[in-house]
Design a protein around this motif. Structure first.
Motif, PDB file in Angstrom:
ATOM      1  N   LYS A  61       0.509  -1.585  -0.188  1.00 10.83           N
ATOM      2  CA  LYS A  61       0.191  -0.068   0.013  1.00 10.83           C
ATOM      3  C   LYS A  61       0.857   1.322  -0.467  1.00 10.83           C
ATOM      4  O   LYS A  61       0.388   2.272  -0.365  1.00 10.83           O
ATOM      5  N   THR A  62       2.394   1.114   0.923  1.00  9.77           N
ATOM      6  CA  THR A  62       2.577   2.257   0.672  1.00  9.77           C
ATOM      7  C   THR A  62       4.013   2.373  -0.858  1.00  9.77           C
ATOM      8  O   THR A  62       3.873   4.009  -1.193  1.00  9.77           O
ATOM      9  N   LYS A  63       3.923   1.449  -1.981  1.00  4.17           N
ATOM     10  CA  LYS A  63       4.638   2.122  -2.278  1.00  4.17           C
ATOM     11  C   LYS A  63       3.346   2.460  -3.567  1.00  4.17           C
ATOM     12  O   LYS A  63       4.432   3.270  -4.302  1.00  4.17           O
ATOM     13  N   ARG A  64       2.779   1.326  -3.827  1.00  7.02           N
ATOM     14  CA  ARG A  64       0.955   2.341  -4.320  1.00  7.02           C
ATOM     15  C   ARG A  64       1.430   4.130  -4.461  1.00  7.02           C
ATOM     16  O   ARG A  64       0.904   4.614  -5.079  1.00  7.02           O
ATOM     17  N   ARG A  65       1.289   3.913  -3.058  1.00 13.54           N
ATOM     18  CA  ARG A  65       0.903   5.602  -2.834  1.00 13.54           C
ATOM     19  C   ARG A  65       2.346   6.376  -3.007  1.00 13.54           C
ATOM     20  O   ARG A  65       1.914   7.425  -3.450  1.00 13.54           O
ATOM     21  N   ARG A  66       3.135   5.529  -2.901  1.00 20.43           N
ATOM     22  CA  ARG A  66       3.981   6.734  -3.025  1.00 20.43           C
ATOM     23  C   ARG A  66       4.249   6.664  -4.538  1.00 20.43           C
ATOM     24  O   ARG A  66       4.597   7.599  -5.148  1.00 20.43           O
ATOM     25  N   LYS A  67       4.510   5.802  -5.764  1.00 21.37           N
ATOM     26  CA  LYS A  67       4.462   5.799  -6.522  1.00 21.37           C
ATOM     27  C   LYS A  67       2.918   6.531  -7.209  1.00 21.37           C
ATOM     28  O   LYS A  67       3.628   7.553  -8.472  1.00 21.37           O
ATOM     29  N   GLY A  68       1.815   6.552  -6.655  1.00 15.67           N
ATOM     30  CA  GLY A  68       0.634   7.821  -7.724  1.00 15.67           C
ATOM     31  C   GLY A  68       1.532   8.522  -6.719  1.00 15.67           C
ATOM     32  O   GLY A  68       0.885   9.659  -8.143  1.00 15.67           O
ATOM     33  N   SER A 205       0.775   3.506   8.311  1.00 17.16           N
ATOM     34  CA  SER A 205      -0.074   2.718   9.090  1.00 17.16           C
ATOM     35  C   SER A 205      -0.992   3.000  10.196  1.00 17.16           C
ATOM     36  O   SER A 205      -1.649   2.912  10.720  1.00 17.16           O
ATOM     37  N   HIS A 206      -0.248   4.701   9.990  1.00 13.89           N
ATOM     38  CA  HIS A 206      -1.155   5.579  11.103  1.00 13.89           C
ATOM     39  C   HIS A 206      -1.763   6.412  10.382  1.00 13.89           C
ATOM     40  O   HIS A 206      -3.227   6.440  11.301  1.00 13.89           O
ATOM     41  N   MET A 207      -2.171   6.287   9.638  1.00 14.49           N
ATOM     42  CA  MET A 207      -3.776   7.301   8.672  1.00 14.49           C
ATOM     43  C   MET A 207      -4.429   5.773   8.757  1.00 14.49           C
ATOM     44  O   MET A 207      -5.642   6.764   8.351  1.00 14.49           O
ATOM     45  N   GLY A 208      -3.836   4.858   8.670  1.00 15.25           N
ATOM     46  CA  GLY A 208      -4.935   3.702   8.517  1.00 15.25           C
ATOM     47  C   GLY A 208      -5.768   4.092   6.835  1.00 15.25           C
ATOM     48  O   GLY A 208      -4.654   3.527   5.774  1.00 15.25           O
ATOM     49  N   ASN A 209      -6.710   3.520   6.462  1.00 17.11           N
ATOM     50  CA  ASN A 209      -7.714   3.789   5.064  1.00 17.11           C
ATOM     51  C   ASN A 209      -7.288   5.163   4.421  1.00 17.11           C
ATOM     52  O   ASN A 209      -8.005   5.497   3.384  1.00 17.11           O
ATOM     53  N   ARG A 210      -6.810   6.142   5.303  1.00 16.48           N
ATOM     54  CA  ARG A 210      -6.709   7.580   5.408  1.00 16.48           C
ATOM     55  C   ARG A 210      -5.442   7.609   4.078  1.00 16.48           C
ATOM     56  O   ARG A 210      -4.829   6.924   4.656  1.00 16.48           O
ATOM     57  N   SER A 212      -2.323   9.286   2.449  1.00 17.71           N
ATOM     58  CA  SER A 212      -1.502  10.179   3.323  1.00 17.71           C
ATOM     59  C   SER A 212      -1.386  11.305   2.213  1.00 17.71           C
ATOM     60  O   SER A 212      -0.190  11.839   2.256  1.00 17.71           O
ATOM     61  N   PHE A 213      -1.456  11.463   0.599  1.00 13.93           N
ATOM     62  CA  PHE A 213      -1.151  12.282  -0.055  1.00 13.93           C
ATOM     63  C   PHE A 213      -3.060  13.157  -0.999  1.00 13.93           C
ATOM     64  O   PHE A 213      -2.947  12.135  -0.387  1.00 13.93           O
ATOM     65  N   GLY A 214      -3.085  14.398  -1.111  1.00 15.01           N
ATOM     66  CA  GLY A 214      -3.994  14.737  -1.735  1.00 15.01           C
ATOM     67  C   GLY A 214      -3.308  16.049  -2.623  1.00 15.01           C
ATOM     68  O   GLY A 214      -2.270  15.967  -2.651  1.00 15.01           O
ATOM     69  N   CYS A 215      -4.602  16.485  -3.473  1.00 11.65           N
ATOM     70  CA  CYS A 215      -4.362  18.073  -3.420  1.00 11.65           C
ATOM     71  C   CYS A 215      -5.563  18.620  -3.582  1.00 11.65           C
ATOM     72  O   CYS A 215      -6.764  18.088  -3.925  1.00 11.65           O
ATOM     73  N   PHE A 216      -5.256  19.597  -3.482  1.00 11.24           N
ATOM     74  CA  PHE A 216      -6.139  20.649  -3.335  1.00 11.24           C
ATOM     75  C   PHE A 216      -6.118  21.528  -4.523  1.00 11.24           C
ATOM     76  O   PHE A 216      -5.683  22.018  -4.894  1.00 11.24           O
TER      77      PHE A 216
END
Length: 300
Positions: A61-68, A205-210, A212-216
């Motif tokens: 999951k962490t790898k997918r988020r970093r790649k995204g 791990s801390h944020m769970g299903n939330r 950890s990055f996004g865009c305004f």
């Protein structure tokens, strides 16, 4: 009665095999395509990671988020000009709850959308031993805000953050202006370098299903148009060599072990992601493809 198939017509369509190479800005991805048929979707809970242990799922999951985030930042049409770090007070920095972080991000998002409608800012939740959990913002401020007069983003955001966390400690905020394209790319590489993986794993791990990055103001964060190339299975090893050579163009930005791992993926993986260091890499690939095409014609 079922009709017989005429002679010379095969029972199944011929399988088309190739690698698809996609270039979007500084983002280069590739994947193996076996046929043009769409694969049937799997039932919920039966994905490729369904049987993995929880720890492995967290890593993936962490790898997918970093790649995204990598794909979004390095494919932007208009590069980011501001890098802002917002740090929590020491009394809560290491124990701040996901709900508090989510609420603070929602507050910042409302402010930015209201006062800077022409801007875009990507946010990333990060962790470090010195600062605990904190937030990075990277983006563009757009035109001068019509309602705040000419108050720049470097003054507005610190004011909002100080009033939010109820702390007047100046070192809680770091604002940096990215003057050149090189500065922007350096910051993006710094945020997602290989050495930060353990910290990002802790955030996931801390944020769970939330997220950890996004865009305004996501609509303002436009990406450049992508270019796709179908490359035969026989020709793709030559293209891999060109991509692998590019991995060492900026080797100082990460550790040798991370580079070695990336090199191995470039040369062997059926799909992958590479951030382009050489601006002429796409042209080199096109030139190589033309050479391979000519040599193939000569052999015939």
């Amino acid at each position: 009665m079922s009709r017989k198939k005429p002679w010379g017509i095969p029972d199944e369509k011929p399988v088309f095999e190739c690698f698809v190479l996609v270039v979007r800005g500084r983002v280069l991805t590739w994947y193996y395509k076996r046929s043009r048929k769409k694969q049937a979707s799997l039932p919920k809970g039966c994905g490729e990671y369904a049987n993995y242990p929880t720890a492995v799922k967290m890593i993936l999951k962490t790898k997918r988020r970093r790649k995204g985030l990598l794909k979004r930042l390095f494919a932007l049409k208009w590069r980011p000009c501001w890098m802002i770090s917002l740090v929590y007070p020491y009394r809560i920095a290491y124990e701040v709850t996901p709900e508090t972080i989510k609420s603070d991000l929602a507050y910042l998002g409302r402010k930015i959308r209201k006062w800077y409608p022409n801007s875009y800012f990507f946010y990333q939740i990060d962790y470090s031993k010195n600062s605990g959990f904190h937030i990075h913002l990277i983006g563009r401020a757009g035109n001068n805000p019509p309602k705040l007069g000419k108050l720049p983003i470097k003054e507005a955001l610190p004011q909002w953050w100080i009033s939010r966390i109820k702390s007047d400690e100046a070192h809680r905020i770091k604002v940096g202006f990215l003057r050149t394209v090189k500065d922007s790319h350096k910051v993006c590489s710094y945020l997602l370098r290989g050495e930060k993986f353990e910290d990002h794993l802790r955030v996931t791990s801390h944020m769970g299903n939330r997220y950890s990055f996004g865009c305004f103001n996501k609509r303002n964060a436009k990406s450049v148009k992508c270019k796709a190339y179908d490359i035969s299975v026989d020709a793709f090893p030559e293209i891999r060599k060109i991509i692998a050579f590019d991995t060492h163009e900026n080797s100082k930005r990460t550790s040798d072990s991370y580079l070695c791992d990336h090199d191995n993926k470039v040369m062997n993986a059926g799909s992958g992601l590479h951030i382009i260091n050489d601006p002429a890499l796409a042209k080199k690939i096109k030139r190589k493809l033309a050479q391979l095409k000519k040599s193939k014609k000569r052999k015939k």
